[in-house]
Design an enzyme around this catalytic site. Structure first.
Site, mmCIF file in Angstrom:
data_model
loop_
_atom_site.group_PDB
_atom_site.id
_atom_site.type_symbol
_atom_site.label_atom_id
_atom_site.label_comp_id
_atom_site.label_asym_id
_atom_site.label_seq_id
_atom_site.Cartn_x
_atom_site.Cartn_y
_atom_site.Cartn_z
ATOM 1 N N ASP A 1 1.709 10.504 -0.667
ATOM 2 C CA ASP A 1 2.097 11.429 -1.985
ATOM 3 C C ASP A 1 2.375 12.738 -1.752
ATOM 4 O OD1 ASP A 1 2.152 8.893 -3.533
ATOM 5 O OD2 ASP A 1 0.090 9.078 -3.176
ATOM 6 N N ASP B 1 -6.346 2.901 3.297
ATOM 7 C CA ASP B 1 -5.625 3.056 1.904
ATOM 8 C C ASP B 1 -6.580 2.736 0.761
ATOM 9 O OD1 ASP B 1 -2.434 3.185 1.198
ATOM 10 O OD2 ASP B 1 -3.835 2.725 -0.419
ATOM 11 N N ASP C 1 9.510 12.306 4.042
ATOM 12 C CA ASP C 1 10.903 12.630 3.485
ATOM 13 C C ASP C 1 10.880 13.671 2.751
ATOM 14 O OD1 ASP C 1 9.353 11.274 1.515
ATOM 15 O OD2 ASP C 1 10.891 11.702 0.292
ATOM 16 N N GLU D 1 -4.174 4.842 10.647
ATOM 17 C CA GLU D 1 -3.069 5.110 9.748
ATOM 18 C C GLU D 1 -3.576 5.404 8.387
ATOM 19 O OE1 GLU D 1 0.988 3.244 7.922
ATOM 20 O OE2 GLU D 1 -0.330 1.795 8.908
ATOM 21 N N TYR E 1 8.012 2.567 2.171
ATOM 22 C CA TYR E 1 8.415 3.787 1.475
ATOM 23 C C TYR E 1 9.751 4.320 2.497
ATOM 24 C CZ TYR E 1 5.668 3.991 -2.476
ATOM 25 O OH TYR E 1 5.084 3.642 -3.782
ATOM 26 N N GLU E 2 9.636 4.309 3.594
ATOM 27 C CA GLU E 2 10.684 5.202 4.536
ATOM 28 C C GLU E 2 11.789 4.333 4.288
ATOM 29 O OE1 GLU E 2 9.851 5.452 8.672
ATOM 30 O OE2 GLU E 2 11.893 6.100 9.140
ATOM 31 N N THR F 1 8.401 2.165 7.765
ATOM 32 C CA THR F 1 7.344 1.674 6.407
ATOM 33 C C THR F 1 8.167 1.236 5.235
ATOM 34 O OG1 THR F 1 7.053 3.953 5.533
ATOM 35 C CG2 THR F 1 5.712 3.274 7.224
HETATM 36 C C1 SAM Z 1 3.664 6.803 -1.092
HETATM 37 S S1 SAM Z 1 2.718 5.393 -0.606
HETATM 38 C C2 SAM Z 1 3.068 5.290 1.158
HETATM 39 C C3 SAM Z 1 2.369 3.830 1.539
HETATM 40 C C4 SAM Z 1 2.973 3.502 3.333
HETATM 41 N N1 SAM Z 1 2.469 4.497 4.037
HETATM 42 C C5 SAM Z 1 4.456 3.478 3.402
HETATM 43 O O1 SAM Z 1 5.079 4.407 3.821
HETATM 44 O O2 SAM Z 1 5.266 2.497 2.731
HETATM 45 C C6 SAM Z 1 1.222 6.478 -0.479
HETATM 46 C C7 SAM Z 1 -0.185 5.634 -0.310
HETATM 47 O O3 SAM Z 1 -1.404 6.527 -0.241
HETATM 48 C C8 SAM Z 1 -2.423 5.998 -0.868
HETATM 49 N N2 SAM Z 1 -3.236 6.998 -1.275
HETATM 50 C C9 SAM Z 1 -3.115 8.203 -2.013
HETATM 51 N N3 SAM Z 1 -4.117 8.743 -1.873
HETATM 52 C C10 SAM Z 1 -5.100 8.100 -1.276
HETATM 53 C C11 SAM Z 1 -6.540 8.528 -1.035
HETATM 54 N N4 SAM Z 1 -7.100 9.829 -1.460
HETATM 55 N N5 SAM Z 1 -7.237 7.796 -0.371
HETATM 56 C C12 SAM Z 1 -6.708 6.490 0.111
HETATM 57 N N6 SAM Z 1 -5.344 6.272 -0.193
HETATM 58 C C13 SAM Z 1 -4.393 7.014 -0.720
HETATM 59 C C14 SAM Z 1 -1.824 4.982 -2.125
HETATM 60 O O4 SAM Z 1 -2.678 4.012 -2.200
HETATM 61 C C15 SAM Z 1 -0.532 4.649 -1.318
HETATM 62 O O5 SAM Z 1 -0.547 3.313 -0.887
#
Ligand code: SAM
Length: 233
Positions: free
Chosen positions: A133, A84, A169, A59, A212-213, A210
């Site tokens: 993101d 992550d 989303d 994941e 964020y979802e 999740t």
């Molecule tokens: C918007 S959050 C989504 C978290 C989770 N999947 C959720 O849906 O709740 C995006 C996650 O991607 C991680 N992330 C972004 N770019 C990354 C990278 N290049 N390597 C590792 N993690 C990354 C961030 O630390 C963050 O926790």
């Protein structure tokens, strides 16, 4: 979250048996962690980390690891790894996995750009990318985790027939992913759904929500899903 609380979580995950951390996050730097270097797990996750042979599912951008934990419960015959860069978020999933005594769930704290330092070719069976993101500026498109730049990294880990999938989303990221994966000659699009909750779920796992979802659903957004099968040419 306060700095003190974060530091406490960082310290805790260091002692967790289900968390592996990349201590040399700068790819330019040579790794000198010797026998404790998690890169030693490359090609050995089943044998040395999970201590049993089973397909490995990642994941990516796992945040608090909801998919890693829930999938590990639902599919005890597979091994799951949440990836992550944020240790305080990984702490949440890792703590829950320990409390549930899940033997088939682990976490890797690293930048996704460095994944091929930690996994050998063919070691990964499936990839979930959950609410990454979206990097909306066009000039940042190659930072998107579904871009050609990241596909080139994933190809180094996947095996023939591996599935790669995105839940998001964001319409811009979704359309970008559709176009990018459609153009990749070694990816066969399997499902592409604009609003997963509009009809019967194409995969039961999509029911897992999740952090964020849940926020996006509360804000009235629709949730999109695309999956593709890797068929190297
Ligand atoms: C918007 S959050 C989504 C978290 C989770 N999947 C959720 O849906 O709740 C995006 C996650 O991607 C991680 N992330 C972004 N770019 C990354 C990278 N290049 N390597 C590792 N993690 C990354 C961030 O630390 C963050 O926790």
């Amino acid at each position: 979250m306060g700095r003190k609380n974060k530091l406490k979580k960082f310290a805790e995950i260091r002692s967790y048996p289900n968390v592996v951390e990349n201590r040399t996050p700068n790819p330019e730097e040579s790794s000198d962690a010797g026998e404790n270097d998690p890169r030693n797990l490359r090609g050995q996750w089943s044998k040395s980390f999970f201590r049993r042979e089973a397909p490995i599912v990642l994941e990516l951008a796992c945040g608090k690891g909801e998919y890693t934990v829930a999938l590990a419960q639902q599919y005890p015959d597979d091994n799951f790894i949440g990836v992550d860069i944020k240790g305080a978020r990984i702490w949440k999933g890792a703590t829950k996995a320990l409390a549930l005594q899940l033997q088939n769930a682990g976490f890797l704290r690293t930048r996704i750009e460095q994944l091929d330092e930690f996994f050998a070719p063919g070691e990964v069976h499936e990839i979930w990318i959950t609410f990454p993101d979206p990097y909306l500026r066009k000039s940042h498109a190659q930072k998107r985790l579904t871009s050609d730049r990241f596909l080139a990294i994933y190809r180094n880990l996947l095996t023939e027939g591996s599935r790669i999938q995105l839940k998001t989303d964001d319409p811009t990221l979704f359309d970008f992913t559709k176009a990018t994966w459609h153009h990749a000659t070694d990816l066969m699009i399997e499902h592409c759904v604009d609003d997963i909750y509009d009809k019967t779920l194409v995969r039961p796992e999509l029911e897992i929500k999740t952090f964020y979802e849940k926020m996006h659903l509360e804000a009235g957004k629709t949730i999109k899903y695309i999956s593709a099968i890797y068929r190297p040419v």
